[in-house]
Design a protein around this motif. Structure first.
Motif, PDB file in Angstrom:
ATOM      1  N   ALA A  21      22.176  34.229 -12.114  1.00 26.85           N
ATOM      2  CA  ALA A  21      23.037  35.397 -11.883  1.00 26.85           C
ATOM      3  C   ALA A  21      22.237  36.689 -12.012  1.00 26.85           C
ATOM      4  O   ALA A  21      22.409  37.619 -11.212  1.00 26.85           O
ATOM      5  CB  ALA A  21      24.212  35.391 -12.855  1.00 26.85           C
ATOM      6  N   LEU A  22      21.355  36.757 -13.000  1.00 25.86           N
ATOM      7  CA  LEU A  22      20.533  37.954 -13.171  1.00 25.86           C
ATOM      8  C   LEU A  22      19.549  38.123 -12.016  1.00 25.86           C
ATOM      9  O   LEU A  22      19.350  39.242 -11.517  1.00 25.86           O
ATOM     10  CB  LEU A  22      19.793  37.898 -14.505  1.00 25.86           C
ATOM     11  N   VAL A  23      18.944  37.035 -11.568  1.00 25.53           N
ATOM     12  CA  VAL A  23      18.034  37.112 -10.421  1.00 25.53           C
ATOM     13  C   VAL A  23      18.799  37.492  -9.159  1.00 25.53           C
ATOM     14  O   VAL A  23      18.317  38.289  -8.342  1.00 25.53           O
ATOM     15  CB  VAL A  23      17.274  35.778 -10.237  1.00 25.53           C
ATOM     16  N   PHE A  24      20.009  36.973  -8.999  1.00 26.24           N
ATOM     17  CA  PHE A  24      20.831  37.348  -7.843  1.00 26.24           C
ATOM     18  C   PHE A  24      21.188  38.830  -7.898  1.00 26.24           C
ATOM     19  O   PHE A  24      21.211  39.507  -6.865  1.00 26.24           O
ATOM     20  CB  PHE A  24      22.100  36.493  -7.777  1.00 26.24           C
ATOM     21  N   GLY A  25      21.447  39.343  -9.097  1.00 28.79           N
ATOM     22  CA  GLY A  25      21.699  40.777  -9.239  1.00 28.79           C
ATOM     23  C   GLY A  25      20.498  41.601  -8.801  1.00 28.79           C
ATOM     24  O   GLY A  25      20.646  42.623  -8.121  1.00 28.79           O
ATOM     25  N   LEU A  26      19.296  41.160  -9.162  1.00 27.89           N
ATOM     26  CA  LEU A  26      18.089  41.854  -8.707  1.00 27.89           C
ATOM     27  C   LEU A  26      17.917  41.740  -7.197  1.00 27.89           C
ATOM     28  O   LEU A  26      17.510  42.701  -6.529  1.00 27.89           O
ATOM     29  CB  LEU A  26      16.861  41.301  -9.425  1.00 27.89           C
ATOM     30  N   TYR A  27      18.247  40.582  -6.644  1.00 26.44           N
ATOM     31  CA  TYR A  27      18.178  40.414  -5.192  1.00 26.44           C
ATOM     32  C   TYR A  27      19.134  41.380  -4.497  1.00 26.44           C
ATOM     33  O   TYR A  27      18.757  42.048  -3.518  1.00 26.44           O
ATOM     34  CB  TYR A  27      18.509  38.973  -4.798  1.00 26.44           C
ATOM     35  N   VAL A  28      20.352  41.476  -4.987  1.00 27.09           N
ATOM     36  CA  VAL A  28      21.336  42.386  -4.397  1.00 27.09           C
ATOM     37  C   VAL A  28      20.852  43.826  -4.527  1.00 27.09           C
ATOM     38  O   VAL A  28      21.011  44.636  -3.615  1.00 27.09           O
ATOM     39  CB  VAL A  28      22.719  42.187  -5.052  1.00 27.09           C
ATOM     40  N   GLN A  29      20.239  44.151  -5.652  1.00 27.30           N
ATOM     41  CA  GLN A  29      19.714  45.507  -5.858  1.00 27.30           C
ATOM     42  C   GLN A  29      18.654  45.845  -4.825  1.00 27.30           C
ATOM     43  O   GLN A  29      18.715  46.887  -4.182  1.00 27.30           O
ATOM     44  CB  GLN A  29      19.135  45.628  -7.268  1.00 27.30           C
ATOM     45  N   PHE A  30      17.675  44.989  -4.670  1.00 27.21           N
ATOM     46  CA  PHE A  30      16.546  45.308  -3.809  1.00 27.21           C
ATOM     47  C   PHE A  30      16.809  44.995  -2.344  1.00 27.21           C
ATOM     48  O   PHE A  30      16.068  45.449  -1.477  1.00 27.21           O
ATOM     49  CB  PHE A  30      15.287  44.602  -4.302  1.00 27.21           C
ATOM     50  N   HIS A  31      17.846  44.252  -2.054  1.00 28.56           N
ATOM     51  CA  HIS A  31      18.221  43.976  -0.673  1.00 28.56           C
ATOM     52  C   HIS A  31      19.154  45.059  -0.138  1.00 28.56           C
ATOM     53  O   HIS A  31      19.445  45.089   1.052  1.00 28.56           O
ATOM     54  CB  HIS A  31      18.900  42.600  -0.590  1.00 28.56           C
ATOM     55  N   GLY A  32      19.601  45.961  -0.987  1.00 28.96           N
ATOM     56  CA  GLY A  32      20.553  46.993  -0.589  1.00 28.96           C
ATOM     57  C   GLY A  32      20.032  47.941   0.468  1.00 28.96           C
ATOM     58  O   GLY A  32      20.822  48.565   1.181  1.00 28.96           O
ATOM     59  N   ASP A  33      18.723  48.071   0.618  1.00 24.97           N
ATOM     60  CA  ASP A  33      18.169  48.913   1.675  1.00 24.97           C
ATOM     61  C   ASP A  33      18.363  48.293   3.054  1.00 24.97           C
ATOM     62  O   ASP A  33      18.469  49.003   4.048  1.00 24.97           O
ATOM     63  CB  ASP A  33      16.667  49.129   1.470  1.00 24.97           C
ATOM     64  N   PHE A  34      18.403  46.971   3.123  1.00 23.72           N
ATOM     65  CA  PHE A  34      18.389  46.285   4.403  1.00 23.72           C
ATOM     66  C   PHE A  34      19.705  45.613   4.758  1.00 23.72           C
ATOM     67  O   PHE A  34      19.852  45.090   5.849  1.00 23.72           O
ATOM     68  CB  PHE A  34      17.280  45.225   4.405  1.00 23.72           C
ATOM     69  N   GLY A  35      20.649  45.566   3.872  1.00 22.41           N
ATOM     70  CA  GLY A  35      21.925  44.911   4.137  1.00 22.41           C
ATOM     71  C   GLY A  35      22.928  45.282   3.065  1.00 22.41           C
ATOM     72  O   GLY A  35      22.716  46.221   2.297  1.00 22.41           O
ATOM     73  N   PRO A  36      24.026  44.542   3.009  1.00 20.64           N
ATOM     74  CA  PRO A  36      25.033  44.842   1.982  1.00 20.64           C
ATOM     75  C   PRO A  36      24.456  44.664   0.583  1.00 20.64           C
ATOM     76  O   PRO A  36      23.696  43.743   0.328  1.00 20.64           O
ATOM     77  CB  PRO A  36      26.133  43.816   2.241  1.00 20.64           C
ATOM     78  N   GLY A  37      24.815  45.538  -0.282  1.00 23.79           N
ATOM     79  CA  GLY A  37      24.340  45.465  -1.656  1.00 23.79           C
ATOM     80  C   GLY A  37      23.903  46.825  -2.131  1.00 23.79           C
ATOM     81  O   GLY A  37      24.138  47.839  -1.482  1.00 23.79           O
ATOM     82  N   GLY A  38      23.299  46.852  -3.259  1.00 24.73           N
ATOM     83  CA  GLY A  38      22.831  48.097  -3.833  1.00 24.73           C
ATOM     84  C   GLY A  38      23.095  48.133  -5.314  1.00 24.73           C
ATOM     85  O   GLY A  38      23.375  47.110  -5.949  1.00 24.73           O
ATOM     86  N   GLY A  39      23.009  49.328  -5.863  1.00 22.75           N
ATOM     87  CA  GLY A  39      23.103  49.500  -7.304  1.00 22.75           C
ATOM     88  C   GLY A  39      24.445  49.136  -7.891  1.00 22.75           C
ATOM     89  O   GLY A  39      24.514  48.534  -8.957  1.00 22.75           O
ATOM     90  N   PHE A  40      25.540  49.509  -7.231  1.00 24.79           N
ATOM     91  CA  PHE A  40      26.849  49.226  -7.799  1.00 24.79           C
ATOM     92  C   PHE A  40      27.100  47.731  -7.881  1.00 24.79           C
ATOM     93  O   PHE A  40      27.484  47.211  -8.932  1.00 24.79           O
ATOM     94  CB  PHE A  40      27.951  49.906  -6.975  1.00 24.79           C
ATOM     95  N   GLN A  41      26.885  47.039  -6.779  1.00 27.19           N
ATOM     96  CA  GLN A  41      27.122  45.596  -6.767  1.00 27.19           C
ATOM     97  C   GLN A  41      26.192  44.874  -7.733  1.00 27.19           C
ATOM     98  O   GLN A  41      26.614  43.964  -8.448  1.00 27.19           O
ATOM     99  CB  GLN A  41      26.932  45.033  -5.349  1.00 27.19           C
ATOM    100  N   ALA A  42      24.947  45.278  -7.775  1.00 30.22           N
ATOM    101  CA  ALA A  42      23.991  44.648  -8.693  1.00 30.22           C
ATOM    102  C   ALA A  42      24.367  44.921 -10.142  1.00 30.22           C
ATOM    103  O   ALA A  42      24.245  44.035 -10.996  1.00 30.22           O
ATOM    104  CB  ALA A  42      22.577  45.151  -8.404  1.00 30.22           C
TER     105      ALA A  42
END
Length: 145
Positions: free
Chosen positions: A18-39
């Protein structure tokens, strides 16, 4: 829940993912859905899951309340600090293009730090809300004694 060995083993397996997925969502936010709030919500949910399985005192030992309160301020200061730096470099508040040698690298640098600030703020605020509500009964029992 001290005797629920299956839940404890599953928690130890799932929380790192879950923590690694949160980091993935954080750093994938530039290129697709995601970002700081979701992470931030995902990271907070991992800690809340830990608290539900191992208990609130154990979660407060892993992520202390003082740390959560400090991180709330750090996240907001990081977000605002990017805006102040962009003003000091001659742009408007949160004009990212002045943060790099060229506008594209400035945009990436600015968005990265703003999203990190959002992640820190959202995760810490969610944890603070959880700690306050989860600790209400325990705090009421301590004051009644």
């Amino acid at each position: 829940m001290r005797l629920d060995i299956i839940l404890r083993v599953l928690a130890k397996l799932l929380i790192p993912f879950a923590l690694v997925f949160g980091l993935y969502v954080q750093f994938h936010g530039d290129f697709g859905p995601g970002g700081g709030f979701q992470a931030g919500v995902i990271v907070a949910a991992a800690v809340i899951f830990y608290a539900l399985i191992y208990g609130l005192p154990a979660a407060r030992r892993v992520v202390p309340t003082e740390l959560v309160q400090n991180l709330m301020a750090v996240g907001v200061l990081l977000y605002a600090g990017v805006g102040v730096v962009s003003i000091m470099l001659g742009g408007n508040f949160l004009d990212y293009f002045v943060l790099g040698a060229d506008p594209v690298s400035g945009q990436h640098r600015g968005i990265f730090w703003v999203e990190i600030g959002v992640l820190i703020t959202v995760a810490s605020v969610m944890l603070k809300i959880f700690y306050v509500f989860a600790g209400r009964r325990r705090d009421a029992e301590e004051t009644a004694e």
